[in-house]
Write an enzyme that holds these catalytic residues in place. Structure first.
Site, PDB file in Angstrom:
ATOM      1  N   MET A   1      -2.555  36.649  -5.034  1.00  0.00           N
ATOM      2  CA  MET A   1      -2.543  36.416  -6.495  1.00  0.00           C
ATOM      3  C   MET A   1      -2.948  37.687  -7.227  1.00  0.00           C
ATOM      4  O   MET A   1      -3.847  38.408  -6.787  1.00  0.00           O
ATOM      5  CB  MET A   1      -3.538  35.301  -6.844  1.00  0.00           C
ATOM      6  CG  MET A   1      -3.291  33.999  -6.106  1.00  0.00           C
ATOM      7  SD  MET A   1      -4.349  32.695  -6.731  1.00  0.00           S
ATOM      8  CE  MET A   1      -4.027  31.409  -5.519  1.00  0.00           C
TER       9      MET A   1
ATOM     10  N   MET B   1       6.054  23.978  -5.173  1.00  0.00           N
ATOM     11  CA  MET B   1       4.652  23.934  -5.615  1.00  0.00           C
ATOM     12  C   MET B   1       4.379  22.548  -6.178  1.00  0.00           C
ATOM     13  O   MET B   1       5.037  22.112  -7.117  1.00  0.00           O
ATOM     14  CB  MET B   1       4.389  24.972  -6.713  1.00  0.00           C
ATOM     15  CG  MET B   1       4.219  26.404  -6.248  1.00  0.00           C
ATOM     16  SD  MET B   1       2.976  26.673  -4.978  1.00  0.00           S
ATOM     17  CE  MET B   1       1.488  26.058  -5.738  1.00  0.00           C
TER      18      MET B   1
ATOM     19  N   GLY C   1      -2.452  28.966  -8.536  1.00  0.00           N
ATOM     20  CA  GLY C   1      -3.602  29.750  -9.002  1.00  0.00           C
ATOM     21  C   GLY C   1      -4.910  29.361  -8.337  1.00  0.00           C
ATOM     22  O   GLY C   1      -5.771  30.198  -8.145  1.00  0.00           O
ATOM     23  N   PHE C   2      -5.034  28.096  -7.980  1.00  0.00           N
ATOM     24  CA  PHE C   2      -6.322  27.619  -7.452  1.00  0.00           C
ATOM     25  C   PHE C   2      -6.106  26.554  -6.378  1.00  0.00           C
ATOM     26  O   PHE C   2      -5.133  25.805  -6.437  1.00  0.00           O
ATOM     27  CB  PHE C   2      -7.170  27.017  -8.582  1.00  0.00           C
ATOM     28  CG  PHE C   2      -7.426  27.999  -9.694  1.00  0.00           C
ATOM     29  CD1 PHE C   2      -8.462  28.934  -9.601  1.00  0.00           C
ATOM     30  CD2 PHE C   2      -6.598  28.031 -10.803  1.00  0.00           C
ATOM     31  CE1 PHE C   2      -8.665  29.870 -10.604  1.00  0.00           C
ATOM     32  CE2 PHE C   2      -6.793  28.965 -11.816  1.00  0.00           C
ATOM     33  CZ  PHE C   2      -7.837  29.885 -11.715  1.00  0.00           C
TER      34      PHE C   2
ATOM     35  N   GLY D   1      -7.667  23.101  -4.378  1.00  0.00           N
ATOM     36  CA  GLY D   1      -8.429  21.911  -4.753  1.00  0.00           C
ATOM     37  C   GLY D   1      -7.902  21.131  -5.950  1.00  0.00           C
ATOM     38  O   GLY D   1      -8.628  20.314  -6.525  1.00  0.00           O
TER      39      GLY D   1
ATOM     40  N   GLY E   1       0.031  22.452  -2.330  1.00  0.00           N
ATOM     41  CA  GLY E   1      -0.826  22.053  -3.444  1.00  0.00           C
ATOM     42  C   GLY E   1      -1.188  20.583  -3.424  1.00  0.00           C
ATOM     43  O   GLY E   1      -0.315  19.724  -3.500  1.00  0.00           O
ATOM     44  N   GLY E   2      -2.468  20.319  -3.242  1.00  0.00           N
ATOM     45  CA  GLY E   2      -2.939  18.934  -3.313  1.00  0.00           C
ATOM     46  C   GLY E   2      -2.514  18.055  -2.147  1.00  0.00           C
ATOM     47  O   GLY E   2      -2.499  16.828  -2.269  1.00  0.00           O
TER      48      GLY E   2
ATOM     49  N   GLY F   1      -5.099  23.570   1.987  1.00  0.00           N
ATOM     50  CA  GLY F   1      -6.244  24.450   1.802  1.00  0.00           C
ATOM     51  C   GLY F   1      -7.538  23.688   1.896  1.00  0.00           C
ATOM     52  O   GLY F   1      -8.168  23.596   2.959  1.00  0.00           O
ATOM     53  N   SER F   2      -7.948  23.090   0.772  1.00  0.00           N
ATOM     54  CA  SER F   2      -9.249  22.414   0.737  1.00  0.00           C
ATOM     55  C   SER F   2      -9.319  21.218   1.688  1.00  0.00           C
ATOM     56  O   SER F   2     -10.343  21.008   2.340  1.00  0.00           O
ATOM     57  CB  SER F   2      -9.581  21.986  -0.699  1.00  0.00           C
ATOM     58  OG  SER F   2      -8.490  21.339  -1.286  1.00  0.00           O
TER      59      SER F   2
HETATM   60  C1  DX5 Z   1      -2.374  27.405  -4.947  1.00  0.00           C
HETATM   61  C2  DX5 Z   1      -2.023  27.932  -3.593  1.00  0.00           C
HETATM   62  C3  DX5 Z   1      -2.238  26.982  -2.494  1.00  0.00           C
HETATM   63  C4  DX5 Z   1      -3.657  26.478  -2.340  1.00  0.00           C
HETATM   64  C5  DX5 Z   1      -3.561  25.061  -1.873  1.00  0.00           C
HETATM   65  O1  DX5 Z   1      -1.901  28.258  -5.917  1.00  0.00           O
HETATM   66  O2  DX5 Z   1      -0.674  28.333  -3.542  1.00  0.00           O
HETATM   67  O3  DX5 Z   1      -1.754  27.484  -1.252  1.00  0.00           O
HETATM   68  O4  DX5 Z   1      -4.422  27.198  -1.433  1.00  0.00           O
HETATM   69  O5  DX5 Z   1      -4.837  24.526  -1.858  1.00  0.00           O
HETATM   70  P1  DX5 Z   1      -5.089  22.956  -1.802  1.00  0.00           P
HETATM   71  O6  DX5 Z   1      -4.492  22.479  -0.520  1.00  0.00           O
HETATM   72  O7  DX5 Z   1      -6.579  22.850  -1.864  1.00  0.00           O
HETATM   73  O8  DX5 Z   1      -4.410  22.359  -3.015  1.00  0.00           O
HETATM   74 ZN    ZN Z   2       0.145  28.893  -1.532  1.00  0.00          ZN
END
Ligand code: DX5
Ligand code: ZN
Length: 222
Positions: free
Chosen positions: A39, A139, A144-145, A147, A178-179, A199-200
């Protein structure tokens, strides 16, 4: 429906101070892909990491590096990511005026080309370049983030893209990012995804071997 689904853990939620250790733990957990979120603080309101960190980590593991570029002007950095050891490079359609040309350049570098779509971007814009893509990333949150909550209409987009890919007789992969959770991963795969990023929901629940298995089980449960 039960194809070989790939779980690609997003290092964004990992321990950045111990990346070597995290990568080893992922290998031991039989994970095959790892997702790098790059990013730039312009395309998305967050800054993470770039080629030097990926290059250092490349020396530590043979995991498949799935590199998600959330940066403006990605065409300027393709050589740097090639040099860093990316196996796959995913650019956002929203950042490329000449998307066809950027995808061709990635391919010429010997890297697997992929395109990511923000939640509001229709899958139809990929109709003509789909045969050139190894993967499309849907997406399911605004990038951007980590969680954030999964946007429900993403399921419709995955189904639509699956139909486009099948109608053209292609084997382009669909990745969803994402999510993603143990609760929704089955519906994401049933809609047509081949690769799911987590991710999370992955890194916040060690041990990773168990978590990886739980994801596979959640996908295969009746
Ligand atoms: C968000 C990222 C994702 C993020 C997913 O912009 O592209 O790869 O790490 O994280 P979770 O699985 O926590 O939504
Ligand atoms: Zn990603």
């Amino acid at each position: 429906m039960q194809k070989n689904i790939i779980i690609s853990p997003s290092l964004l939620s990992s321990d950045f101070a111990n990346l070597e250790k995290e990568l080893k733990l992922l290998e031991q957990a039989s994970v095959k892909w790892v997702h790098w979120d790059v990013m730039d603080g312009h395309f998305v309101p967050n800054i993470t990491l770039g080629p030097p960190i990926i290059k250092k980590c490349r020396q530590k593991t043979s995991l498949f590096f799935d590199v998600h570029l959330m940066i403006e002007h990605p065409e300027k950095y393709l050589n740097a990511f090639k040099d860093a050891g990316a196996d796959l490079l995913c650019v956002h359609a929203e950042t490329c005026t000449h998307l066809d040309s950027v995808v061709s350049k990635i391919d010429e570098l010997g890297i697997k080309p992929a395109v990511a779509l923000n939640p509001h971007t229709p899958v139809e814009i990929l109709k003509y370049i789909l045969p050139k893509l190894y993967m499309v990333l849907i997406m399911s949150v605004n990038p951007g983030f980590g969680g954030q909550k999964f946007i429900p209409y993403s399921i419709h987009k995955i189904k639509k893209l699956r139909k486009m890919i099948d109608q053209q007789g292609l084997d382009t992969l669909i990745e969803v990012d994402g999510g993603v959770t143990l609760e929704n991963v089955k519906s994401i795969v049933e809609a047509g995804a081949n690769v799911v990023v987590s991710g999370s929901a992955f890194f916040k629940h060690p041990p990773y071997k168990k978590r990886h298995r739980e994801f596979i089980e959640a996908i295969s449960k009746k």
